[in-house]
Design an enzyme around this catalytic site. Sequence first.
Site, PDB file in Angstrom:
ATOM      1  N   HIS A   1       0.825  -1.214   0.000  1.00 46.66           N
ATOM      2  CA  HIS A   1       0.000   0.000   0.000  1.00 46.66           C
ATOM      3  C   HIS A   1       0.858   1.262   0.000  1.00 46.66           C
ATOM      4  CE1 HIS A   1      -3.958   1.788   1.747  1.00 46.66           C
ATOM      5  NE2 HIS A   1      -3.253   2.761   1.189  1.00 46.66           N
TER       6      HIS A   1
ATOM      7  N   LEU B   1       2.417   6.569  -4.922  1.00 48.57           N
ATOM      8  CA  LEU B   1       3.607   7.182  -5.540  1.00 48.57           C
ATOM      9  C   LEU B   1       3.262   8.366  -6.429  1.00 48.57           C
ATOM     10  CD1 LEU B   1       6.085   4.210  -6.167  1.00 48.57           C
ATOM     11  CD2 LEU B   1       5.572   5.478  -4.081  1.00 48.57           C
TER      12      LEU B   1
ATOM     13  N   HIS C   1     -11.018   0.307   1.349  1.00 54.11           N
ATOM     14  CA  HIS C   1     -10.783   1.424   2.267  1.00 54.11           C
ATOM     15  C   HIS C   1     -12.091   1.537   3.042  1.00 54.11           C
ATOM     16  CE1 HIS C   1      -9.600   5.778   3.112  1.00 54.11           C
ATOM     17  NE2 HIS C   1     -10.868   5.736   3.451  1.00 54.11           N
TER      18      HIS C   1
ATOM     19  N   HIS D   1      -5.370  -0.661   5.837  1.00 50.34           N
ATOM     20  CA  HIS D   1      -5.126   0.146   7.054  1.00 50.34           C
ATOM     21  C   HIS D   1      -6.169   0.014   8.166  1.00 50.34           C
ATOM     22  CE1 HIS D   1      -7.742   2.757   4.729  1.00 50.34           C
ATOM     23  NE2 HIS D   1      -6.784   3.266   3.986  1.00 50.34           N
TER      24      HIS D   1
ATOM     25  N   ASN E   1      -5.847   9.229   7.276  1.00 54.52           N
ATOM     26  CA  ASN E   1      -7.143   8.617   7.073  1.00 54.52           C
ATOM     27  C   ASN E   1      -6.956   7.113   6.847  1.00 54.52           C
ATOM     28  OD1 ASN E   1      -9.833   8.281   6.704  1.00 54.52           O
ATOM     29  ND2 ASN E   1      -9.860   8.997   4.586  1.00 54.52           N
TER      30      ASN E   1
ATOM     31  N   ASP F   1       1.069   2.532   3.768  1.00 56.39           N
ATOM     32  CA  ASP F   1       0.185   3.644   3.379  1.00 56.39           C
ATOM     33  C   ASP F   1       1.007   4.926   3.188  1.00 56.39           C
ATOM     34  OD1 ASP F   1      -1.964   5.106   2.596  1.00 56.39           O
ATOM     35  OD2 ASP F   1      -3.055   4.973   4.492  1.00 56.39           O
TER      36      ASP F   1
ATOM     37  N   HIS G   1       2.630  14.190   0.784  1.00 57.62           N
ATOM     38  CA  HIS G   1       1.972  15.466   0.483  1.00 57.62           C
ATOM     39  C   HIS G   1       3.020  16.550   0.656  1.00 57.62           C
ATOM     40  CE1 HIS G   1      -2.082  13.876   0.210  1.00 57.62           C
ATOM     41  NE2 HIS G   1      -1.936  13.256   1.368  1.00 57.62           N
TER      42      HIS G   1
HETATM   43  O1  DOR Z   1      -4.156   9.168   4.838  1.00 55.76           O
HETATM   44  C1  DOR Z   1      -4.459   8.764   3.723  1.00 55.76           C
HETATM   45  N1  DOR Z   1      -3.902   9.288   2.620  1.00 55.76           N
HETATM   46  N2  DOR Z   1      -5.372   7.784   3.599  1.00 55.76           N
HETATM   47  C2  DOR Z   1      -5.845   7.392   2.401  1.00 55.76           C
HETATM   48  O2  DOR Z   1      -6.670   6.502   2.359  1.00 55.76           O
HETATM   49  C3  DOR Z   1      -5.397   8.067   1.161  1.00 55.76           C
HETATM   50  C4  DOR Z   1      -4.055   8.664   1.352  1.00 55.76           C
HETATM   51  C5  DOR Z   1      -3.638   9.592   0.244  1.00 55.76           C
HETATM   52  O3  DOR Z   1      -3.780   9.239  -0.931  1.00 55.76           O
HETATM   53  O4  DOR Z   1      -3.101  10.661   0.555  1.00 55.76           O
END
Ligand code: DOR
Length: 447
Positions: A79, A82, A198, A251, A297, A324, A328
Amino acid sequence: MSSTRSPSPRAASRLLVVTDVRAIDPAIGLDALIDLVIEDGLLTRAGVGAATAEIRASERAQVVSGSGLWALPAFVDLHAHLREPGQEYKEDIASGLAAAAAGGFAHVCVMPNTRPVNDTRSITVAMLARAREVGGPALHPIGAITMGQKGAELTEMGDLKDAGAVAVSDDGRCVTNSAVMRRALEYASNFDLPVIQHAEDHALTEGAQMHEGALSTRLGLRGWPRVAEDVIVARDLLLAEAIGARYHVAHVSSLGSVRLLREAKARGVKVSAEVTPHHLTLTDASVLGYDTACKVNPPLREQADVDALRAALADGTIDAIATDHAPHSSLEKDCEFAEASPGMIGLELVVPLLLGLVREGALPLARLVDALTRAPARIVGLAAPTLREGATAEICLVDPARTYTIEAARLRSKSKNTPFLGRTVTGAVRMTLAGGRVVFDAFGGEG
Ligand code: DOR
């Protein structure tokens, strides 16, 4: 797609020798002090005295003293995000695979919530082509369950599998419609593809910023209740049981889900589950300073959940550890909590974060290794990395005693969104081999 090329990984120096290393591979009952000899990408010899004086003296040999180190099968991540195509400013396949290599991974399964969504053959093919160009750990695309991850129209799963997808998921979004989920499980089972859910009832989490509990009230942030995860897991388990399909929960974060999984597994439902390092090590108390790096999340929960997740991982109710990895940029994180995007990076932090659990006695080392190698590989149908003689060299060398501070500048990921920056940890990946090649080598001075 971006056009940057990372330096091509070095072939396993034709002859790589690791002496006196503690080699641990629970899949073959191995935990012993031995030598490893890797020749032309294959683990040709693994045993006491395997690195003979003659082999060590060979001009082509790179000899690594394994004294104090562990050799593990390299890891498999179920998980990771990228971000390529579409959000290469956060991460791209080259930087993501570099981070994976530094984290000890030989295989990375990537979620389809890219821009555009990986819901068609051409995107899967393009991702694989880019990964081959980059080299390093193997990338395995996960296709979407529904077109555009909109929760309505199923993707052409046979086509996605044929192109190289190893599973389907709408991760980031839940398939909330029961009829769509039923059809997805039925359709995917024709192709033996696991459906990765999810689990989040979005009607129960609208506007949610963190776990719903005493702290969300105190902080004045809208809460994401555990039951929003539990109701989806309960429904999906019933559907998967009725259909006989393979179902995987991404997760897992709540003690209620753990209870449901344990009960379903006892009944023989074909379910598997993963947990992240952050849900195993942090609680909602981390959000107290409104640190957006802790917004994820599903959200970080309470100590009772963490305890249940740890116990479930230890006893196999939760099969695998998955990062996960959700990069960002500061654009999405250096802002008000309510505006911040959820997610934290994780590929490079698995070893330093999880060896702590082993040292505390919360997780047997053999189970940790299994949850990072054989268990995730089985879920997506990959050949698991192993230390068996004759296998392709997919090995991770770990220094369990190396203490250092996690610094942004040393992370290979383009994004630095982790609450663990500045934390002093013990346990470091020193070398990773994937597909028979050295893809990360801290002995060369880069680590
Ligand atoms: O924290 C998260 N970020 N949970 C997710 O399910 C998606 C992910 C994301 O793509 O940033």
